[in-house]
Write a protein that holds these residues in place. Sequence first.
Motif, PDB file in Angstrom:
ATOM      1  N   ASN B 185       0.821  -1.212   0.000  1.00  0.00           N
ATOM      2  CA  ASN B 185       0.000   0.000   0.000  1.00  0.00           C
ATOM      3  C   ASN B 185       0.853   1.260   0.000  1.00  0.00           C
ATOM      4  N   GLU B 186       1.881   1.264   0.860  1.00  0.00           N
ATOM      5  CA  GLU B 186       2.694   2.470   0.967  1.00  0.00           C
ATOM      6  C   GLU B 186       3.379   2.801  -0.346  1.00  0.00           C
ATOM      7  N   GLN B 187       3.912   1.762  -0.993  1.00  0.00           N
ATOM      8  CA  GLN B 187       4.605   2.011  -2.260  1.00  0.00           C
ATOM      9  C   GLN B 187       3.614   2.344  -3.371  1.00  0.00           C
ATOM     10  N   LEU B 188       2.455   1.680  -3.340  1.00  0.00           N
ATOM     11  CA  LEU B 188       1.438   1.975  -4.348  1.00  0.00           C
ATOM     12  C   LEU B 188       1.018   3.440  -4.251  1.00  0.00           C
ATOM     13  N   ALA B 189       0.844   3.921  -3.035  1.00  0.00           N
ATOM     14  CA  ALA B 189       0.417   5.303  -2.834  1.00  0.00           C
ATOM     15  C   ALA B 189       1.522   6.277  -3.246  1.00  0.00           C
ATOM     16  N   ALA B 190       2.771   5.950  -2.903  1.00  0.00           N
ATOM     17  CA  ALA B 190       3.875   6.850  -3.238  1.00  0.00           C
ATOM     18  C   ALA B 190       4.038   6.970  -4.755  1.00  0.00           C
ATOM     19  N   LEU B 191       4.097   5.822  -5.438  1.00  0.00           N
ATOM     20  CA  LEU B 191       4.309   5.848  -6.888  1.00  0.00           C
ATOM     21  C   LEU B 191       3.034   6.271  -7.614  1.00  0.00           C
ATOM     22  N   GLY B 192       1.898   5.786  -7.135  1.00  0.00           N
ATOM     23  CA  GLY B 192       0.619   6.122  -7.767  1.00  0.00           C
ATOM     24  C   GLY B 192       0.317   7.606  -7.689  1.00  0.00           C
TER      25      GLY B 192
END
Lengths: 198, 382
Positions: B185-192
């Motif tokens: 989730n954290e990476q998805l939110a950062a990159l997204g």
Amino acid sequence: MPRPSDSLQRLIEEFTRLPGIGRKSAQRLALYILKLPAGEVREIAGALLDLKEKMKYCSVCWNFTETDPCPICSGPRRDPGIICVVEEPNDVIAIERTSEYRGLYHVLGGCLSPLEGIGPEELRVRELLPRVGKGVGEVILALSATIEGEATTIYLTKLLKPIGVPVTRLARGISVGGDLEFTDEATLARALEGRVAV
Amino acid sequence: MVLSELSIKNFRNHTHTSIECCRGVNFLLGNNGQGKTNIIEAISYLCLTKSFYAGSDTLVPKFGEGMFEVEGRIVSDGGKPFVVRVAYLRETNEKVFMINGRRVPTLSSVIGKFPIVIFSPEHGSVTTGGPSERRKFLDMVISQSSRAYFKDLLGYRSVLRQRNRVLLDMKLGRQGGNGLLAPWNEQLAALGSAVWWKRHTFITEFSPVVRSVYSHFVDIEERPFLEYRPLGGREFPATQEELSAVFLEILAARENEERRFGTSLVGPHRDDVALTLDGRDLRSYASQGQHKTFIISLKLGEFLYLKSRCNETPLLMLDDVFAELDDARTARVIAYIERVGQAFLTSTHRNPIESWDMNRTEYRTIFIDGGAVAEQKTVVHA
């Protein structure tokens, strides 16, 4: 093309399975071995078998070792208060080469990758938890700067923080001797983020 | 930039074809099926490292051949010469990309170095097709102008694949650990949120460019507009950090739904861009002619945008796009493009210069027949 003999072919096939060895290198290695005196070939074969028979996992840090616990875990001059978590035994060798680190290690055996079916159960996460309980002052997460390494870092941080142990991670940034101009944007952004006071 | 020479070997139906190109409009002429589009495709390999329409390289080598080669001489706007070479070996599925005799370490590092805009009949689906067609268009333009965007996008896709697997495993009851979603989730939110942010910035800058190009092709007052609302009715945050926080918030709110579906329901991979004309949705209301003018404006807008962003004039490829346009509108388009840079046009017309009433004095006509050049010459138009 005429077919080389079966035993030569077999050795070439075996060498091609090794990491970093292509068809041509495999051929060169096999022909080199063919030219060696029988005694030297026996030495090489013996060393290979020896390695496989004598090496095992350290029951503490899960690095490869001949003695259990391994020389690092049982070393009198190592600081048992610091544990550095890495993915593979290769990473231990890399960090040892710096001669800067005096703590212990924990080899996870990879990082989280649901697509490859690797979850926490497949890694040595369960083995890590009891280690951090007793008198450990810092856990260093030294995992790859890939999305899988990052996910593993986040996962372990969420697991370790509640135990109350300080968790750190490696800094990411410009390589030593690297030109600022040729550093890619992502690395440069990380380096800015992780800047330190001088 | 200008492509001065192109040489291709064992590429589609071409055994060995060499062409010289002029700085202005180059016409690739010939009957259907002779290999005109293959030339455009070869140029797309030089600029994008891949075909502009084929999903895989394996069918590109000439039938019965194991490899193909494309080599081009490119001169940048600043006068710097480049010899760019792509070779593909089918057996190992290996593609080697070389610039001035040196192999580039990763293919993705080439994207944006030699900007290109390709317009072919399939691109009509950007205005008529589903959201994925418009996302593809956005990604192609922004990736060429921002390497950081391209990297974020590739990273986002990798995280998305991993996260979708976690969700699917959860749905099928294979793994249910609660902590397993959070790392992704954290990476998805950062990159997204980085992708959302750059798409948003791009649309804001790009919409006026499209409007200005559009006005060249219509006599009546029509106002095209591109609208991007990745958060639905919710207002778009003022900073990227806020956007990232909103992303996480939405993920939390929809987690149960995602687990039920076994796949990611939030993020740039679900985006759409609304195309409107005078405030009305293009797909529901526009005529065929309006669709065509809109897509031409998007493509020429892409050209102008890349030119200003990359500090390099892109190559413009127009593959068979005039077949459905009337001669008057075609003449307007050509009058427009011959002012802006080097262009390659394919057509089955024998004599386009006279039919389209062109103004400039010099063109290059290259006749393609059966995978070879039948004739190439520079035409001086009195």
